[in-house]
Design an enzyme around this catalytic site. Structure first.
Site, PDB file in Angstrom:
ATOM      1  N   ASP A  94       0.853  -1.193   0.000  1.00  7.80           N
ATOM      2  CA  ASP A  94       0.000   0.000   0.000  1.00  7.80           C
ATOM      3  C   ASP A  94       0.892   1.248   0.000  1.00  7.80           C
ATOM      4  O   ASP A  94       1.796   1.376   0.829  1.00  7.80           O
ATOM      5  CB  ASP A  94      -0.865  -0.045   1.274  1.00  7.80           C
ATOM      6  CG  ASP A  94      -1.978   0.989   1.283  1.00  7.80           C
ATOM      7  OD1 ASP A  94      -2.409   1.416   0.202  1.00  7.80           O
ATOM      8  OD2 ASP A  94      -2.431   1.344   2.396  1.00  7.80           O
ATOM      9  N   HIS A 233      -9.131   4.882  -2.575  1.00 11.95           N
ATOM     10  CA  HIS A 233      -8.477   4.940  -1.261  1.00 11.95           C
ATOM     11  C   HIS A 233      -9.380   5.746  -0.319  1.00 11.95           C
ATOM     12  O   HIS A 233     -10.381   6.321  -0.744  1.00 11.95           O
ATOM     13  CB  HIS A 233      -7.120   5.638  -1.375  1.00 11.95           C
ATOM     14  CG  HIS A 233      -6.060   4.754  -1.947  1.00 11.95           C
ATOM     15  ND1 HIS A 233      -4.979   4.332  -1.221  1.00 11.95           N
ATOM     16  CD2 HIS A 233      -5.934   4.193  -3.174  1.00 11.95           C
ATOM     17  CE1 HIS A 233      -4.222   3.565  -1.976  1.00 11.95           C
ATOM     18  NE2 HIS A 233      -4.772   3.465  -3.164  1.00 11.95           N
TER      19      HIS A 233
HETATM   20  P1  13P Z   1      -9.039   5.061   5.296  1.00  8.89           P
HETATM   21  O1  13P Z   1      -8.133   5.875   6.145  1.00  8.89           O
HETATM   22  O2  13P Z   1     -10.231   5.831   4.860  1.00  8.89           O
HETATM   23  O3  13P Z   1      -9.425   3.769   5.933  1.00  8.89           O
HETATM   24  O4  13P Z   1      -8.224   4.702   3.946  1.00  8.89           O
HETATM   25  C1  13P Z   1      -7.285   3.656   3.932  1.00  8.89           C
HETATM   26  C2  13P Z   1      -6.465   3.644   2.685  1.00  8.89           C
HETATM   27  O5  13P Z   1      -6.721   4.322   1.708  1.00  8.89           O
HETATM   28  C3  13P Z   1      -5.296   2.745   2.671  1.00  8.89           C
HETATM   29  O6  13P Z   1      -4.543   2.909   1.499  1.00  8.89           O
HETATM   30  O1  G3H Z   2      -3.361   4.898   3.499  1.00 11.09           O
HETATM   31  C1  G3H Z   2      -2.793   4.648   4.547  1.00 11.09           C
HETATM   32  C2  G3H Z   2      -3.169   3.439   5.322  1.00 11.09           C
HETATM   33  O2  G3H Z   2      -4.271   3.701   6.151  1.00 11.09           O
HETATM   34  C3  G3H Z   2      -1.997   2.930   6.081  1.00 11.09           C
HETATM   35  O3  G3H Z   2      -1.698   3.771   7.145  1.00 11.09           O
HETATM   36  O4  G3H Z   2       0.707   4.320   6.818  1.00 11.09           O
HETATM   37  O5  G3H Z   2      -0.391   4.507   9.083  1.00 11.09           O
HETATM   38  O6  G3H Z   2       0.061   2.269   8.079  1.00 11.09           O
HETATM   39  P1  G3H Z   2      -0.235   3.725   7.818  1.00 11.09           P
HETATM   40 ZN    ZN Z   3      -4.554   4.920   0.738  1.00 10.68          ZN
END
Ligand code: 13P
Ligand code: G3H
Ligand code: ZN
Length: 331
Positions: A94, A233
């Site tokens: 991610d 996202h």
């Molecule tokens: P949220 O913070 O809305 O759950 O989005 C998560 C996300 O886009 C992870 O890539």
């Molecule tokens: O888009 C971000 C995700 O919610 C992951 O969050 O970078 O704090 O693990 P993080």
């Molecule tokens: Zn994201």
């Protein structure tokens, strides 16, 4: 030594996305950082017979250790067999921000990576994304790119059109990069505080309703790249009951508003075939843990509060799969 995701029994996104676009549903992309989150995701997706994308962020790799995390994900394939129903599992990076990070994940068994070049100039985004695609495709790994910057309440850009994806760029971007899917910006944002109460209206029941997503941009994008897999996202809905539980049991969360579920359902029925949800899981776990802690102040066995947190998380994910994303019974 490099290991291919195929040896681990994981899947890339190709067929999954084709089916999701054709079937009018979205595949859940849930983030995990620890054992209980992974258990909840897998149990929920097996019980609802949903394909799943396990997301690992850079932050997760730092928190839990990259080696431990990917080995947990490798165990996922055997674990779902034990649970009694095999579902397709994608292991996805991610928000990858460099070629090196994407390469490291590909070499260690990820079946899909995101290269998030959205904060670069258009041409630099293309060059970086193209480089990742070349390496990934040589290993049959899927790549998600991003165009447009997700709005954020913090930086005051939530109403700024400049941050939305420009439909006139998508065809060129997809063609020149070769990406397998495209994350777009149509009004979602990361975190629990997507909209301030001042940006919302109140419905008849007194519930805060945020400004709608920019479906007209999504439709314009779909016209230009018909059937191409689109990713959303920042798609947490911020359930009010979890925010209330957190505050009832000693928390101090200010008013938090997310994306209404019916808007996500509408998006899922279009070319949006991957929906990212992380913050809702954080809220569900925190609410459950705060409640157990407050009601059982002498408890000190982590299983006694992480267990209920896992159960709450599983319930949340089952609800998402069945009622929001439409991914139940698609595995
Ligand atoms: P949220 O913070 O809305 O759950 O989005 C998560 C996300 O886009 C992870 O890539
Ligand atoms: O888009 C971000 C995700 O919610 C992951 O969050 O970078 O704090 O693990 P993080
Ligand atoms: Zn994201």
């Amino acid at each position: 030594m490099a290991v291919s995701y195929k040896e681990l029994g994981l899947a890339n996104t190709k067929t999954l996305f084709q089916k999701a676009v054709a079937g009018g549903y979205a595949i859940p992309a849930y983030n995990f950082n620890n054992l209980e989150q992974l258990q909840a995701i897998l149990q929920a997706c097996v019980e609802t017979k949903s394909p799943v994308i396990l997301q690992v962020s850079s932050g997760a790799r730092k928190y839990a250790n990259a080696t431990l995390l990917r080995n947990m994900a490798r165990g996922a394939v055997e674990y779902v067999k034990e649970l009694g129903y095999e579902i397709p599992i994608v292991l996805h990076l991610d928000h990858g921000d460099t070629f090196e990070l994407c390469k490291d994940c590909i070499d260690s068994g990820f079946s899909s990576v995101m290269i998030d070049g959205s904060h670069h100039s258009y041409e630099d985004n293309i060059a970086l994304t193209r480089k990742v695609v070349e390496y990934a495709h040589a290993h049959d790994v899927s790549v998600e790119g991003e165009l447009g910057v997700l709005a954020g309440v913090e930086d005051d850009v939530v109403a700024e059109h400049s941050s939305y994806t420009k439909p006139e760029e998508v065809e060129d971007f997809v063609k020149r990069t070769g990406v397998d899917s495209l994350a777009i910006s149509i009004g979602t944002s990361h975190g629990a505080h997507k909209f301030t109460p001042a940006q919302c209206t109140k419905n008849a029941d007194g519930v805060l309703v945020p400004p709608p997503l920019k479906f007209e941009i999504l439709e314009e994008i779909e016209k230009r790249i018909p059937g191409f897999p689109i990713v959303l996202h920042g798609s947490s809905s911020v359930p009010v009951e979890h925010v209330n539980t957190i505050n009832q049991y000693g928390g101090a969360m200010k008013a938090a508003v997310g994306i209404p579920e019916e808007q996500l359902r509408r998006a899922a029925s279009s070319a949006v075939c991957k929906i990212n949800i992380d913050s809702d899981g954080r809220l569900a776990m925190t609410a459950a843990i705060r409640k157990v802690m407050a009601e059982n102040p002498s408890e000190f066995d982590p299983r006694k509060y992480l267990g209920p947190a896992r159960d709450e998380l599983k319930k949340l994910y089952m609800h998402k799969n069945i009622n929001v994303l439409g991914s139940a019974n698609k595995a």
